[in-house]
Design a protein around this motif. Structure first.
Motif, mmCIF file in Angstrom:
data_model
loop_
_atom_site.group_PDB
_atom_site.id
_atom_site.type_symbol
_atom_site.label_atom_id
_atom_site.label_comp_id
_atom_site.label_asym_id
_atom_site.label_seq_id
_atom_site.Cartn_x
_atom_site.Cartn_y
_atom_site.Cartn_z
ATOM 1 N N ASN A 309 0.836 -1.190 0.000
ATOM 2 C CA ASN A 309 0.000 0.000 0.000
ATOM 3 C C ASN A 309 0.873 1.244 0.000
ATOM 4 O O ASN A 309 1.512 1.584 0.988
ATOM 5 C CB ASN A 309 -0.906 -0.015 1.229
ATOM 6 C CG ASN A 309 -1.944 1.083 1.187
ATOM 7 O OD1 ASN A 309 -1.806 2.055 0.450
ATOM 8 N ND2 ASN A 309 -2.995 0.923 1.969
ATOM 9 N N GLU A 387 1.029 -6.230 8.886
ATOM 10 C CA GLU A 387 0.052 -7.288 8.650
ATOM 11 C C GLU A 387 0.017 -7.627 7.175
ATOM 12 O O GLU A 387 -0.065 -6.727 6.341
ATOM 13 C CB GLU A 387 -1.336 -6.825 9.093
ATOM 14 C CG GLU A 387 -1.530 -6.924 10.575
ATOM 15 C CD GLU A 387 -2.974 -6.638 10.963
ATOM 16 O OE1 GLU A 387 -3.250 -6.720 12.165
ATOM 17 O OE2 GLU A 387 -3.785 -6.322 10.075
ATOM 18 N N ALA A 389 -2.238 -9.456 4.548
ATOM 19 C CA ALA A 389 -3.608 -9.960 4.438
ATOM 20 C C ALA A 389 -3.749 -10.861 3.225
ATOM 21 O O ALA A 389 -3.266 -10.542 2.135
ATOM 22 C CB ALA A 389 -4.576 -8.774 4.312
ATOM 23 N N GLU A 420 -8.577 -13.133 5.573
ATOM 24 C CA GLU A 420 -9.880 -12.482 5.503
ATOM 25 C C GLU A 420 -10.739 -13.152 4.441
ATOM 26 O O GLU A 420 -10.234 -13.760 3.526
ATOM 27 C CB GLU A 420 -9.708 -10.992 5.148
ATOM 28 C CG GLU A 420 -9.006 -10.196 6.221
ATOM 29 C CD GLU A 420 -8.485 -8.870 5.712
ATOM 30 O OE1 GLU A 420 -8.684 -8.579 4.519
ATOM 31 O OE2 GLU A 420 -7.875 -8.130 6.507
ATOM 32 N N PHE A 425 -12.064 -8.722 2.632
ATOM 33 C CA PHE A 425 -10.801 -8.345 1.998
ATOM 34 C C PHE A 425 -11.018 -7.179 1.049
ATOM 35 O O PHE A 425 -10.303 -6.183 1.077
ATOM 36 C CB PHE A 425 -10.264 -9.567 1.241
ATOM 37 C CG PHE A 425 -8.898 -9.397 0.668
ATOM 38 C CD1 PHE A 425 -8.732 -8.996 -0.652
ATOM 39 C CD2 PHE A 425 -7.777 -9.655 1.429
ATOM 40 C CE1 PHE A 425 -7.469 -8.858 -1.194
ATOM 41 C CE2 PHE A 425 -6.494 -9.518 0.888
ATOM 42 C CZ PHE A 425 -6.352 -9.123 -0.421
ATOM 43 N N ALA A 429 -9.560 -3.481 1.435
ATOM 44 C CA ALA A 429 -8.634 -3.047 0.385
ATOM 45 C C ALA A 429 -9.119 -1.771 -0.260
ATOM 46 O O ALA A 429 -8.347 -0.848 -0.511
ATOM 47 C CB ALA A 429 -8.483 -4.145 -0.660
ATOM 48 N N HIS A 434 -5.242 -2.097 3.996
ATOM 49 C CA HIS A 434 -4.195 -3.121 4.032
ATOM 50 C C HIS A 434 -2.817 -2.486 3.980
ATOM 51 O O HIS A 434 -2.615 -1.477 3.327
ATOM 52 C CB HIS A 434 -4.315 -4.060 2.817
ATOM 53 C CG HIS A 434 -5.448 -5.024 2.925
ATOM 54 N ND1 HIS A 434 -6.128 -5.489 1.822
ATOM 55 C CD2 HIS A 434 -6.016 -5.624 3.991
ATOM 56 C CE1 HIS A 434 -7.067 -6.327 2.226
ATOM 57 N NE2 HIS A 434 -7.021 -6.431 3.515
ATOM 58 N N GLN A 435 -1.875 -3.113 4.686
ATOM 59 C CA GLN A 435 -0.479 -2.690 4.515
ATOM 60 C C GLN A 435 0.147 -3.533 3.413
ATOM 61 O O GLN A 435 0.574 -3.044 2.388
ATOM 62 C CB GLN A 435 0.288 -2.888 5.820
ATOM 63 C CG GLN A 435 -0.146 -1.960 6.913
ATOM 64 C CD GLN A 435 0.486 -2.358 8.239
ATOM 65 O OE1 GLN A 435 0.196 -3.409 8.789
ATOM 66 N NE2 GLN A 435 1.344 -1.509 8.751
ATOM 67 N N SER A 437 -0.653 -7.152 1.188
ATOM 68 C CA SER A 437 -1.658 -8.161 0.898
ATOM 69 C C SER A 437 -1.247 -8.865 -0.377
ATOM 70 O O SER A 437 -0.401 -8.377 -1.119
ATOM 71 C CB SER A 437 -3.039 -7.529 0.735
ATOM 72 O OG SER A 437 -3.014 -6.540 -0.276
ATOM 73 N N GLU A 439 -2.653 -9.930 -3.851
ATOM 74 C CA GLU A 439 -3.770 -9.626 -4.737
ATOM 75 C C GLU A 439 -3.641 -10.419 -6.016
ATOM 76 O O GLU A 439 -2.562 -10.865 -6.378
ATOM 77 C CB GLU A 439 -3.752 -8.124 -5.099
ATOM 78 C CG GLU A 439 -4.185 -7.214 -3.990
ATOM 79 C CD GLU A 439 -5.699 -7.028 -3.961
ATOM 80 O OE1 GLU A 439 -6.395 -7.701 -4.748
ATOM 81 O OE2 GLU A 439 -6.177 -6.216 -3.159
#
Lengths: 541, 295, 381
Positions: A309, A387, A389, A420, A425, A429, A434-435, A437, A439
């Motif tokens: 992010n 974190e 995700a 999640e 999620f 998002a 989110h930091q 994740s 995708e």
């Protein structure tokens, strides 16, 4: 009285006998209620059937089979894999549209509706149905209203013109390279306007509530049963304008456990497993060589990446992002997570997309370099709690996350993996919560600028998961998005890739293969750009 | 058997520790359980020292290996040593239930003691609340609470505590009802002690035996609940390893034949709960002579 | 744990004598004194007891609705956001919030919730888009079938085991029973299920694949009760009957195994107590045949605490359902609830938690009423 020869009598008797034998064979093959049934196992539900809304994979598959579209991507047989077909770039065929042509040097697309089509209600399919379809797409609260302005520069309903009973014209300000692709999208669903309007209300003029759970239009199959958590049943539409499909009944069984899907396949209790993910690569690998089953796997344009992010420190620092790219243990992930059913991602563009350049990326697993980049950024001393995700049920993501976590902890992060659900999620998002994740994205239109726009344009707020904003990229996109196909356009795509790779916008992971495991005698499997199976052409060899 | 109060002066000269040891020797099962618990606690505490591998260390080459001399309990899909992970998971699986039980015990008995002693509206209110909470099976309540509160260790302790408190309240209150009419209570009241002091200082210690038994049994139950929560995905998050979560991961690998991944974590849970139950049973036989005759 | 729970039940205040061991033993011993009063006032006190017991349920249920409402109030995430969809504008989300009543104060939301309950409106599920009540009713028969089968199995195996252990005290039967009981309580339910699947399906192949209520190539029998076993038997569909029993075997065995222990222990303890009581000793001394005494009168008196324990076990069964349904992919409400908990889908969570509590309260109420009607003191007459 005509002369009845003995030969004719024998011929007649033989005919009757073979007919009876055929019937007997047919009933012995165990068809339910006399209909040929294809049983599919999936792990998804139908959350909404509204063509204009974001929906689950299951809902997309149903939509693609229950509605006709103006055009379809053509398919050609794949060499070496009998029974498998796939689309080639730039090849289209008419579906609900019989023919098309361009005017004004390509700025206007003229569609000629196929004559003689009738909705199940009995009403004829005319040009006004197409107008309604496009109007609804552009005005109802969904996301299709983003596609037309962005890809075709069509912003007003007046640009869609009904010229006569059978002719619709789409007037764009300038030609777009993606016009025909947009026409082939499954979201352009041929709705029955009168049926839908009958369920519209004042607060809900586009009948979004009703269309959430109902389908009303023309397509090769009809939704006859939707039992959430149990099964979905489609049956061949009566009096469809094409010959009846081989499989008159499609039964989609909801099987949430992957182990169960594998067991069902092994026992031939289902014919095919689909979904995204349907079977993880490890499971596919364990089914290799299983008698009675075969695996179709082809390269595809689905990208999976570690999303950082850009609005949350320290991921706003390019050195940190580069460090992470050097820390990703891609050489362990590809064999241990993908088992050969995917390829390393070396560029933000998928490797099948025109303009893809895999020589531009310098990144490989190099912890020392990663650490030095982190210290250049002034970090790496005290572990930074972060974190990561991932979505529940996406096994390759889970596994990749564990591999990545381990490496990132060596360069100064303290990673906790958060699982999640799909809905949660997406919610988090889209709000930028989110930091890190993992995708994934699959561009339905295999065009570099389609892909680049939705993932990297500062204006594509809900799909630009990294919240990346770079005026240079925006400029390249604005200049080339709707420009005609040319070498200049491809060169611009290459330039954009270089910028994105140097900026380490994504943590590059892999491109998935499109993989399906099915019974050996199933043929007519078609892989189109949007990956949703259309069952009309499938049959048993 | 408990030494009668009239003989107390004589009994005190005989070491209570030796009496305890003699009791234990006669009951080998309880003795064994005690030894196992000590070993478990020791293993959990010393995990960093005795674990053969780093529990988070991935090893692509050693992925999905069955039990071997190098990896006694096999490896998982990331090549992590299962024995080390089980040892480190013991810390979470023993600490969280213990903390939850300890807190629930304290809060529950205090509340139950006061409610039982005072009676009246306070008692009625407390009992109605307890009734309402106990209408939910413990696991269901834990499931709902963990979905609401979240997945951190602190929240899990809170969840398990809330699920256990009502039982202690009821237990102590029942005991308090029995005990508050006895002579020594009457004596304490006549001296002029405030009621809270009577309840907590004079009467509560006499209610302790069933409490201790219940607490030990509840530890086992808390371990089971915590494992079930993690198995369902509502408990501990990775990277913390935890037995229930490891069993869930192992369950998904069963279809491809990797049996060691689900078997050993579940076995660890069973051994832990079994020892707590056996100790609880032994304690009950030891502490409560009334009930001994029946069993 | 059964012991602990048993103590908890004893401590509750009930007008009839408390069911502690000593008190019950006392019941059996008490003969003479009060009996002359009973025929006159028994029915009145019984009716009064029933009324009081029914009334005591009301505050409990009120508390239960409060707790289940509060639980979902605490759930993270905004249900309006989920309903509105990922691309909704903030104004649309606010509109949905208004429509769902989420902008109202807490007590008003609670009022909406309770009035919805009376109307049968349990909210909507975000993942299926259907009313929760519809989802529930569709999945309830599966859970019911599993629970009943487990209960039958647990009683059929646990009670005889306990009785035999008591009758043949301190023999190998007793020790075996104790080991099974102790192990059963200590083994986590999900692990037992996985073990059963691995050994009985993967290794020896006796059990069918754990793929749901029926073999995949069969369709459900004509719908009468929703319980496949019953429906198949009633419609004479023997193949489906066989398949549904086979599929039911492992999950029911798993659930039964984890609740068998308290039943067996209760049966054993009660049986022992009765066997040692004066009444039975007197019967033996009088020369009544041992078998008739043991399996006749003694057993009948032992049944009452066993019925009581059933009420307690029901709570374990409801909780265990969620786990067993997850392990065996059984399409019941436990599975539904676990999915809802993962997705933080408030409607199903609320309804599941409420449903379980209401069932538990009702079963305990029924057990108490049965107990009141079947008071052993009358039997001794």
């Amino acid at each position: 009285m005509p002369d009845i020869k003995r030969r004719d009598v024998f011929k007649l008797a033989g005919g009757i006998a073979s007919l009876a034998l055929g019937q007997g064979l047919a009933s012995r093959r165990g068809m339910a209620q006399g209909a040929r049934t294809l049983t599919i196992a999936w792990d998804t539900d139908i959350d909404t059937l509204d063509p204009a809304a974001f929906k689950s994979i299951g809902a997309y598959v149903v939509q693609a089979n229950v509605y006709d579209n103006p055009l379809m991507w053509k398919v050609r047989p794949v060499e070496g894999k009998p029974g498998l077909y796939r689309s080639q770039p730039g090849e289209f065929e008419g579906n609900a549209v019989e023919s098309w042509s361009f005017e004004k040097d390509g700025a206007t697309l003229v569609l000629k509706v196929r004559p003689g089509l009738k909705f199940p209600s009995g009403r004829p399919v005319a040009a006004r149905a197409f107008k309604y379809m496009f109007d609804r797409g552009m005005q109802s609260p969904g996301y299709i209203r983003l596609l037309f302005p962005t890809l075709l520069a069509v912003t007003k309903p007046e640009q869609i013109e009904v010229r006569d009973e059978r002719t619709v014209a789409i007037n764009m300000p300038a030609p777009s390279p993606m016009t025909l692709d947009v026409m082939a999208l499954s979201n352009n669903a041929l709705l029955d306007p009168d049926e839908v309007k009958a369920h519209a209300t004042e607060q809900d003029p586009w009948a979004t509530e009703w269309l959430k759970r109902n389908a009303a239009g023309l397509g090769p199959y009809t939704l006859v049963k939707n039992e959430p958590g149990i099964e979905v049943v489609l049956e061949a539409t009566k009096n469809y304008w094409r010959p009846a499909p081989y499989f008159q009944r499609l039964v989609f069984k909801f099987v949430p456990n992957e182990s169960d899907r594998i067991l069902l396949l092994k026992r031939r209790a289902v014919d095919l497993v689909t979904g995204r993910p349907g079977l993880s690569p490890k499971s596919v690998k364990s089914l290799e060589g299983e008698p009675g089953l075969k695996i179709f796997s082809v390269q595809d344009t689905t990208c999976h990446w570690l999303c950082m992010n850009g609005k949350k420190p320290p991921f706003d620092n390019v050195k940190v992002r580069q460090a992470i790219n050097y820390a990703i243990p891609i050489q362990a992930i590809i064999p241990n997570v993908l088992y050969g059913y995917g390829a390393q991602m070396k560029s933000p563009l998928p490797n099948l997309t025109p303009g893809h350049d895999e020589t531009l990326s310098p990144y490989k697993h190099d912890i020392a370099k990663a650490k030095s980049l982190m210290s250049e950024a002034g970090l790496g001393g005290t572990p930074i709690p972060v974190e990561l995700a991932i979505r529940v049920g996406w096994l390759p993501h889970e596994q990749a996350a564990t591999w990545i976590q381990r490496e990132l902890e060596q360069i100064g992060f303290q990673i906790s993996i958060v699982k999640e659900t799909d809905a949660a999620f997406r919610q988090i998002a889209s709000k930028g919560g989110h930091q890190l994740s993992i995708e994934s994205w699959q561009s339905w239109i295999n065009d570099p600028f389609y892909h680049l726009y939705f993932n990297f344009s500062s204006k594509a707020i809900s799909t630009n998961t990294a919240f990346y904003a770079n005026p240079e990229i925006d400029k390249i996109l604005a200049e080339n998005m709707l420009a005609p196909q040319s070498d200049k356009r491809l060169a611009a795509a290459r330039q954009a890739q270089k910028i994105l790779i140097d900026d380490a916008v994504w943590g590059f992971l892999w491109y998935d293969n499109w993989t399906r495991v099915m019974r050996t005698d199933l043929v007519g499997v078609e892989k189109r750009w949007d990956t949703f199976e259309r069952y009309y052409d499938m049959k048993l060899a | 058997m408990a030494v009668p109060a009239t003989m107390a002066p004589v009994a005190r000269r005989r070491s209570p520790a030796r009496a305890l040891w003699r009791r234990l020797r006669r009951n080998p099962v309880t003795l064994g359980a005690l030894c196992v618990i000590v070993a478990l606690l020791g293993a959990a505490a010393l995990a960093p020292l005795i674990a053969p591998f780093d529990p988070d260390a991935t090893d692509a080459a050693a992925a999905l290996q069955s039990i071997s001399w190098q990896h006694w309990l096999g490896t998982d899909i990331y090549g992590r040593d299962q024995l080390s992970r089980i040892l480190f998971a013991a810390r979470v699986d023993l600490f969280v239930p213990f903390a939850a039980t300890a807190i629930a015990l304290t809060v529950g008995s205090l509340t139950g003691a006061i409610a039982g002693y005072r009676g009246g509206i306070l008692d009625q209110l407390v009992m109605r609340t307890v009734d309402a909470v106990l209408a939910f099976p413990a696991l269901v309540l834990a499931m709902g609470l963990s979905a609401a509160l979240g997945h951190s260790i602190g929240n899990l302790v809170a969840v398990l505590t809330i699920a256990q408190i009502p039982v202690y309240i009821r237990l102590i209150r029942g005991e308090m009802l029995r005990v508050r009419e006895m002579e020594y209570a009457e004596a304490a009241r006549s001296v002029g002690n405030p009621s809270w002091r009577i309840a907590l200082v004079h009467l509560l210690p006499n209610c302790l035996p069933p409490l201790i038994v219940q607490a030990t049994l509840a530890m086992g139950f808390a371990v089971l609940t915590m494992a079930a929560l993690s198995f369902l995905g509502l408990g501990i998050r990775p990277p913390d390893s935890e037995w229930g979560e490891m069993t869930a991961e192992g369950a998904s690998q069963m279809v491809t034949g990797e049996w060691w991944l689900f078997l050993f974590p579940g076995l660890a849970i069973m051994v832990t709960v079994l020892t707590f139950n056996l100790i609880g049973d032994g304690l009950r036989d030891f502490l409560d002579p009334r009930m001994r005759g029946v069993q | 744990m059964a012991r602990a729970v048993f103590v908890q039940r004893c401590a509750r205040d009930t007008p009839l004598p408390a069911r502690t061991h000593s008190a019950r033993a006392g019941l059996l011993h008490k003969g003479g004194g009060n009996r002359s009063k009973w025929p006159v006032t028994r029915s009145m006190s019984l009716a009064l007891y029933i009324l009081r017991r029914l009334l005591s349920v009301v505050p409990t249920l009120f508390g239960v609705t409060l707790i289940s409402f509060f639980l979902t109030y605490l759930l993270p995430g905004n249900p309006a956001l989920v309903k509105a969809g990922p691309l909704a504008t903030p104004e649309y989300v606010a509109e949905v919030e208004r429509r769902m009543g989420l902008d109202r104060p807490m007590w008003e939301q609670y009022g909406r919730y309770v009035s919805g309950l009376f109307r049968g409106d349990l909210g909507e599920s975000a993942s299926t888009g259907r009313p929760v009540l519809e989802d529930f009713l569709q999945r309830l028969p599966a859970t019911l079938e599993l629970t009943l089968a487990s209960l039958i199995l647990a009683v059929a195996i646990g009670v005889p085991l306990g009785v035999l252990a008591a009758v043949h005290r301190d023999t190998w039967v007793d020790h075996l029973g104790r080991i099974i009981g102790v192990a059963g309580v200590a083994m986590p339910t999900f692990w037992t299920g996985l073990l059963f699947i691995y050994v009985l399906f993967y290794m020896v192949g006796w059990a069918p694949a754990p793929l749901g209520r029926l073999a995949p190539d069969l369709s459900p029998p004509a719908h009468l009760t929703g319980l496949y076993v019953v429906d198949a038997a009633l419609s004479g569909n023997w193949r489906v009957l066989g398949s549904s029993l086979a599929q039911l075997a492992l999950p029911a065995a798993t659930l039964a195994f984890s609740v068998m222990a308290p039943l067996a222990r209760m049966a054993r303890a009660t049986m022992l107590e009765i066997l040692q009581s004066d009444y039975i000793t007197a019967a033996w001394a009088a020369g009544l045949p041992r078998r008739r005494v043991v399996y006749g009168d003694a057993l009948r008196n032992a049944l009452i605490p066993i019925v009581t324990t059933l009420g307690v076990i029901f709570g374990f069964l409801m909780a265990g359902n969620a786990v067993v349904e997850t392990v065996f992919a059984w399409p019941g409400i436990g599975n539904y609830a676990v999915t809802a908990l993962m997705t933080k889908d408030s409607g199903p969570i609320q309804s599941f938690v409420l449903f379980v509590a209401v069932m538990y309260v009702s079963v305990n109420l029924a057990v108490d009423l049965i107990y009141a009607l079947v008071d052993p003191r009358i039997r001794l007459g």
